[in-house]
Enzyme design. Sequence first.
Site, PDB file in Angstrom:
ATOM      1  N   HIS A 272       0.970  -1.264   0.192  1.00 53.11           N
ATOM      2  CA  HIS A 272      -0.076  -0.027   0.042  1.00 53.11           C
ATOM      3  C   HIS A 272       0.820   1.273   0.104  1.00 53.11           C
ATOM      4  O   HIS A 272       1.982   1.234   0.794  1.00 53.11           O
ATOM      5  CB  HIS A 272      -0.894  -0.116   0.927  1.00 53.11           C
ATOM      6  CG  HIS A 272      -0.430   0.010   2.499  1.00 53.11           C
ATOM      7  ND1 HIS A 272      -0.423   1.449   3.047  1.00 53.11           N
ATOM      8  CD2 HIS A 272      -0.033  -0.674   3.347  1.00 53.11           C
ATOM      9  CE1 HIS A 272       0.072   1.306   4.346  1.00 53.11           C
ATOM     10  NE2 HIS A 272       0.391   0.104   4.763  1.00 53.11           N
ATOM     11  N   ASP A 284       5.812   2.724   7.123  1.00 52.63           N
ATOM     12  CA  ASP A 284       4.409   2.404   7.093  1.00 52.63           C
ATOM     13  C   ASP A 284       3.729   3.195   6.080  1.00 52.63           C
ATOM     14  O   ASP A 284       3.060   3.935   6.201  1.00 52.63           O
ATOM     15  CB  ASP A 284       3.737   2.228   8.415  1.00 52.63           C
ATOM     16  CG  ASP A 284       2.247   1.580   8.138  1.00 52.63           C
ATOM     17  OD1 ASP A 284       1.757   0.952   7.138  1.00 52.63           O
ATOM     18  OD2 ASP A 284       1.534   1.713   9.360  1.00 52.63           O
ATOM     19  N   GLU A 318      -5.493   1.560   2.298  1.00 53.07           N
ATOM     20  CA  GLU A 318      -5.240   0.438   3.246  1.00 53.07           C
ATOM     21  C   GLU A 318      -5.526   0.719   4.658  1.00 53.07           C
ATOM     22  O   GLU A 318      -5.988   0.068   5.329  1.00 53.07           O
ATOM     23  CB  GLU A 318      -3.846  -0.272   2.929  1.00 53.07           C
ATOM     24  CG  GLU A 318      -3.523  -1.388   3.695  1.00 53.07           C
ATOM     25  CD  GLU A 318      -2.916  -1.199   5.211  1.00 53.07           C
ATOM     26  OE1 GLU A 318      -2.725  -2.123   5.938  1.00 53.07           O
ATOM     27  OE2 GLU A 318      -2.862  -0.033   5.642  1.00 53.07           O
ATOM     28  N   GLU A 319      -4.999   2.030   4.676  1.00 52.81           N
ATOM     29  CA  GLU A 319      -5.455   2.663   6.018  1.00 52.81           C
ATOM     30  C   GLU A 319      -6.849   2.881   6.451  1.00 52.81           C
ATOM     31  O   GLU A 319      -7.031   3.344   7.637  1.00 52.81           O
ATOM     32  CB  GLU A 319      -4.166   3.897   6.377  1.00 52.81           C
ATOM     33  CG  GLU A 319      -2.755   3.565   6.228  1.00 52.81           C
ATOM     34  CD  GLU A 319      -2.145   2.767   7.337  1.00 52.81           C
ATOM     35  OE1 GLU A 319      -3.240   2.098   8.212  1.00 52.81           O
ATOM     36  OE2 GLU A 319      -1.137   2.380   7.433  1.00 52.81           O
ATOM     37  N   HIS A 443       2.556   4.820  13.044  1.00 56.35           N
ATOM     38  CA  HIS A 443       1.455   5.846  12.913  1.00 56.35           C
ATOM     39  C   HIS A 443       1.752   7.049  13.684  1.00 56.35           C
ATOM     40  O   HIS A 443       0.773   7.839  14.146  1.00 56.35           O
ATOM     41  CB  HIS A 443       0.160   4.965  13.391  1.00 56.35           C
ATOM     42  CG  HIS A 443      -0.542   4.046  12.483  1.00 56.35           C
ATOM     43  ND1 HIS A 443      -1.751   3.815  12.530  1.00 56.35           N
ATOM     44  CD2 HIS A 443      -0.170   3.491  11.424  1.00 56.35           C
ATOM     45  CE1 HIS A 443      -2.078   2.860  11.659  1.00 56.35           C
ATOM     46  NE2 HIS A 443      -0.813   2.840  10.840  1.00 56.35           N
TER      47      HIS A 443
END
Length: 482
Positions: A272, A284, A318-319, A443
């Site tokens: 992603h 990420d 995706e998130e 995150h």
Amino acid sequence: MKRTPSKPLVVLTAAATLLSLAAASAASPAGAGGRSLADRMAEEVTGANAWHHLATLADLTAANGGHRVSGSPGYEASADYLTKTLKRAGYVVQRQQFSFPDYRIDAETAAETAPQSRTLHPQIARFTVSTPDGGLTATAAVPSGKDTGCTADDYAGTDVRGKIVLVRVGDCFITQKQLVAAAAGASAMLMNADSPNPDLNLRYRMVPPEDARIPTATLPRGEAEQLVADVAAAPVTLHIDLRGGGITTTTYNLIADTPTGRADNTVVMGAHLDSVDTAPGINDNGAAAAMLLETALRLAPHAAEVRNRVRFAWWSAEEKGLAGSQYYVDQLTTQQRSQTALYLNLEMIGSPNFARQVYNGQTATGPAPAGSEQISRLVNGFFADRNLPTVGLQLDGRSDHSAFVNAGIAAGGVNAGADTIKSAEWVKLFGGTEGEMLDHCYHQACDTLDNVNKTIFDQNGRSMAWAIGRFAVSTADVNGVG
């Protein structure tokens, strides 16, 4: 990586994979100079070469709002860079557009106003109901029973009517917690994110959105624990302003296919591209997106050797609930699903306190689709051949492999880790720091280039390049197609 409860991992030693290694090496077809395409790809795809792409993504993210949320300027700029780079290498790039239910954040503030003044830093849960305009002022309360507040018994003997309840993550999903609190009469809920890092906070979401009843947000552990201590000493008054609303976001996946290879036996490799709104998302999942790009560029000159079409995919949203990969799989016809040989997933491949995790061919309810365990054995064999121990990771609902697994498509891949806490046993295997998250910037705003471990970034990248080189030539190990 999408936020859901962590799954247990099972340690596999390098020795456990050695039995499959000889067969894996012997079966890999040789190309120019007697060396297989898989081996050449593992040499040509390196962390050092992929770093240029990652640094570019980091710069584009920083210059466009500091994140790559789907539909944002950061996402658009990053996707444009990938598209231009892939086209220069000869790929035809498709933008698969789709729309998904999203949530707009209008306000997320909180403060303790009595007996003392203290600013808090909440993150509103996506799809929660809102406080009134201007916010809500109420007394804070904690459950009388277990502090996770998952059952009515946790509030027995405590009057929480009209109050803001303080609970802790764990034992059940956030949606259930707020349903229980709402039934007890609470006016809102703040949840302790309960991370080893006292300043870390994570954004959750209501699933399903229609079960949202009261305004809900998370707080960093340090702030939440201080509030609970304050409540134990004297009545505490809080003011919270948590407002948002449902919207529809339109975005797109990027897809690039090799010009050669059987379309009826397609190998898909994906990562992603989007990030959360609270982080630049360089580990990420910028690291995986950059490595995927480098792999596509290095495979391009070997097109004549590609027998099975390779499809590279950069997923959006995706998130936001794995929306992009799910849309892709949903659009496949029954025939196209059967013609998808396997899926390889790259997720957070450069975590600083890493574990060398290989998806293990298992789901929470049993074996993943046929061929998934074979992928796991082959990838573990790659690492074992280099004396690099691995641990297994379930094919759970935390990343883009989920839609493929649910559709009956074999899946595997690598993941260096998110919020799992590193054990002493893992320190012996991989080094690093015991008791800390595999990625302490998960995150968070600190997920920058400095957060990426170059060693595991390189190792994971080479492993997936090896796998794509192998499966581009033959998927016989997975589905019997030579």
